[in-house]
Scaffold this active site. Structure first.
Site, PDB file in Angstrom:
ATOM      1  CG  ASP A  49      18.756  -2.900 -24.589  1.00 25.57           C
ATOM      2  OD1 ASP A  49      17.686  -3.629 -23.969  1.00 25.57           O
ATOM      3  OD2 ASP A  49      18.961  -2.113 -24.313  1.00 25.57           O
ATOM      4  N   GLY A  50      21.247  -6.914 -24.401  1.00 28.26           N
ATOM      5  CA  GLY A  50      22.175  -7.903 -25.273  1.00 28.26           C
ATOM      6  C   GLY A  50      21.425  -9.430 -25.408  1.00 28.26           C
TER       7      GLY A  50
ATOM      8  CG  ASN B 281      22.481  -2.512 -31.317  1.00 28.32           C
ATOM      9  OD1 ASN B 281      21.406  -2.048 -31.509  1.00 28.32           O
ATOM     10  ND2 ASN B 281      23.048  -2.447 -29.921  1.00 28.32           N
TER      11      ASN B 281
ATOM     12  CG  ASP C 230      39.528   7.983 -32.223  1.00 30.21           C
ATOM     13  OD1 ASP C 230      40.754   8.089 -32.882  1.00 30.21           O
ATOM     14  OD2 ASP C 230      39.048   8.227 -31.419  1.00 30.21           O
TER      15      ASP C 230
END
Length: 432
Positions: free
Chosen positions: A184-185, A273, A303
């Site tokens: 996917d990268g 994304n 966070d």
């Protein structure tokens, strides 16, 4: 639109619709691909991550996945084919098909770097496209300069390939479509190379995860031929347009800065994304204010927070407790990361709204922002991050259709996780 201009690629929304001529203003049939030319020893061109001109100002983002108003373009010659039978001008995303009015002449190959297992598929694909399909192949220079490729069998092939450099050479008007080899990268990286219109993308699954890569390389010749002949379904994956504004501490003014350059130029960064705002290396919880169309929605204490597209909902967002959304759904997801307040849960807002994130006045530390896992930088008091749906989606070519591809990718990744867990348990039993 001028009828004299002919588009090279269109997307048909209904095969039964009567054909008619429709072109976009960005198409220019007088342009020819730069056959055989390379970008070596040339003067510095506009960065691929920089918009060519403030032309996007004329576009208006609608709450839809079908691109900007008045028209959607994909690369130098591609546009959306209007459907005269569509109700309220809304096309059915499930029926969108890829077709070519002229055969494609150039292709960009994105390969996962430093992966020896991809050398042979990469070589086979280049030979197939250059010799059998007589196409112009573009490859990033650092791939060709890989020592593993500097062998005798690649010498003759390298002479037929055009090279470019990221953030230096501009090939946005030279590529008809894109082929990705890896996980996917590779598709995320391909998206980052085009800050405006993106050519159609065909992604082969040769990596670890395959949410975005539906094609198998075993039968690549027939699959690539089918796409070149114009017989494939396509899904439009929406992107986020992100703008970071940092306060100039010296002049006490606010100026826009680039996310991908070190200068003070204004630019919009395209994210496929997600945008992640987190507490960084600090041990304190982050405190950021979240605005929606100018109205303060909440203060996120925890966070951090994730702002994702439907495509990114299966990435970091789902790991943080969000739902998985099909890419055809026009939406933006907002997901808190380990929120301190029990009242804030993942929410979904319509595509097209404008989100703004700033550091709260009572925050005890700075925050950090990253985009698709890249371009990480610190956010201080007075800085802001503006996010909205981009006018330039990524047209991803489907193996079957948008629905079946998505559910099959979910099943494959579920089986991959199960096998990984079983392998981990087996290794623990052997050690015991």
């Amino acid at each position: 639109m001028e009828d004299s201009v002919e588009s090279k690629l269109t997307l048909k929304s209904d095969a039964s619709s009567e054909p008619f001529s429709y072109c976009c203003s960005a198409c220019d049939c007088s342009e020819e691909p730069l056959r055989g030319k390379v970008f070596r020893n040339r003067t510095k061109a506009r960065s691929m991550s920089m918009p060519s001109a403030p032309s996007s100002a004329k576009f208006r983002r609608t709450q839809s996945l079908h691109g900007p108003s008045p028209v959607t373009t994909f690369g130098p010659k591609a546009c959306m084919l209007k459907n005269p039978k569509a109700v309220m001008h809304i096309q059915d995303p499930a029926s969108q098909r890829l077709t070519w009015n002229k055969p494609p002449k150039s292709v960009l190959i994105i390969k996962k770097i430093r992966d020896a297992s991809l050398l042979q598929p990469f070589k086979e694909l280049c030979i197939f496209l250059t010799q059998q399909k007589n196409m112009i192949v573009y490859v990033e220079r650092k791939i060709i300069e890989d020592p593993a490729i500097a062998i005798e069998s690649f010498v003759s092939l390298k002479k037929k390939i055009c090279t470019f450099r990221e953030d230096y050479d501009d090939i946005s008007n030279c590529v008809d479509f894109i082929i990705c080899l890896g996980g996917d990268g590779t598709l995320l990286y391909a998206s980052s190379l085009f800050q405006e219109s993106v050519p159609p993308v065909m992604a082969f699954h040769l990596g670890s995860l395959g949410f975005l890569t539906p094609f198998k390389f075993d039968t690549y010749q027939s699959q690539v031929t089918q796409v070149i002949e114009g017989n494939a379904a396509v899904i439009l994956r929406s992107r986020l347009e992100v703008k970071v504004m940092k306060k100039n501490r010296e002049k006490e003014s606010v100026e826009e800065i680039s996310l991908v350059t070190n200068g003070d130029k204004t630019m919009h960064y395209q994210v496929l994304n997600e945008v992640v705002v987190d507490r960084g290396p600090s041990s304190y919880l982050s405190n950021v204010d979240l605005f929606l169309d100018g109205h303060l929605i909440t203060t996120v204490q925890g966070d951090g927070v994730i702002v994702s597209t439907p495509t990114g909902s299966t990435a970091y967002a789902v790991a943080a407790g969000a739902s998985m959304i099909h890419p055809n759904v026009p939406a933006i997801m907002i997901t808190p990361i380990c929120p301190h307040s029990l009242s804030f849960r993942p929410i979904v807002v319509p595509a097209g709204v404008e989100l703004k994130i700033t550091l709260s006045h009572d925050a005890r530390n700075m925050a950090w922002v990253s985009l698709d896992g890249r371009k990480r930088q610190e956010i201080a008091y007075g800085d802001s991050i503006t996010i909205t749906t981009s006018c330039f989606p990524v047209p991803s070519i489907c193996f079957r259709d948008p629905v079946n591809d998505w559910f099959e990718s979910l099943a494959q990744c579920l089986h991959w996780n199960v096998r990984k867990k079983q392998s981990h348990l087996s290794s623990e039993e052997e050690e015991f």
